[in-house]
Write an enzyme that holds these catalytic residues in place. Structure first.
Site, PDB file in Angstrom:
ATOM      1  CG  HIS A   1      -2.103  -0.741   1.017  1.00 55.00           C
ATOM      2  ND1 HIS A   1      -2.036  -1.865   0.868  1.00 55.00           N
ATOM      3  CD2 HIS A   1      -3.492   0.294   1.463  1.00 55.00           C
ATOM      4  CE1 HIS A   1      -3.325  -2.579   1.411  1.00 55.00           C
ATOM      5  NE2 HIS A   1      -4.082  -1.106   0.407  1.00 55.00           N
TER       6      HIS A   1
ATOM      7  CE  LYS B   1      -6.778 -10.691  11.820  1.00 56.76           C
ATOM      8  NZ  LYS B   1      -5.850 -11.760  12.298  1.00 56.76           N
TER       9      LYS B   1
END
Length: 183
Positions: A37, A102
């Site tokens: 990222h 999550k």
């Protein structure tokens, strides 16, 4: 009851999804964790192209384990999504429609999701070996030097997910917590 979805993920689909919906996803998704990222955002800062088409894509926050003989991929359970929160709004603005991970997301990410009709899915943590059985093909897309944290393209079939935050900002973690308090 599960709802079957295919990639790419389009607005006409995201607006129909609600927090708590059970999904079986098929098609192509991309994997990326923290360092990938960071590199993508740095590339954008340099006005470079991303290594894959972000529009209507889904990113799975995972660093897959190497496959054993006869496997396509090793265990591939979700990682904690919050570590990508500083990068996610920029990618959502460019058309990222889904994220799989999550844990909770920041308010900035949720606001960006609402503005751009994106979805946050949860994959069950601790079930990485079972999730790997739903991955039919894997190929490295970018940043191979990152090993398991490189960007991979997974072709998945009936990959089980839960809509955790829908494009309206409804958050399953908050909804269920409130139901528990009411009891």
């Amino acid at each position: 009851m599960y709802r079957k979805l295919n990639t790419p993920l389009l607005d006409e689909v995201t607006v129909q999804l609600k927090a708590g919906d059970l999904i079986l996803l098929s098609g192509e998704i991309y994997t990326a964790r923290d360092e990938a990222h960071k590199r993508m955002v740095e590339a954008l800062d340099r006005e470079e192209m991303l290594p894959f088409e972000i529009k209507n894509s889904i990113i799975y926050y995972v660093g897959p384990c190497p496959p054993r003989p006869g496997q396509v991929v090793g265990s591939c359970g979700p990682t904690t999504s919050g570590r990508m929160d500083k990068y996610a709004p920029r990618l959502i603005e460019l058309g990222l429609k889904g994220m799989i991970g999550k844990g909770a997301r920041s308010e900035e990410v949720v606001e960006s999701m609402k503005k751009h009709k994106a979805i946050y899915f949860t994959a069950v943590g601790g079930a990485g070996a079972l999730l790997a059985q739903r991955v039919k093909k894997v190929e490295v897309v970018a940043y191979e030097d990152l090993g398991p944290e490189a960007i991979y393209k997974f072709t998945v079939e009936d990959f089980p997910l839960i809509v955790t935050i829908d494009c309206y900002g409804n958050n399953l973690y908050e909804i269920e917590r409130e139901k528990y308090r009411e009891r």
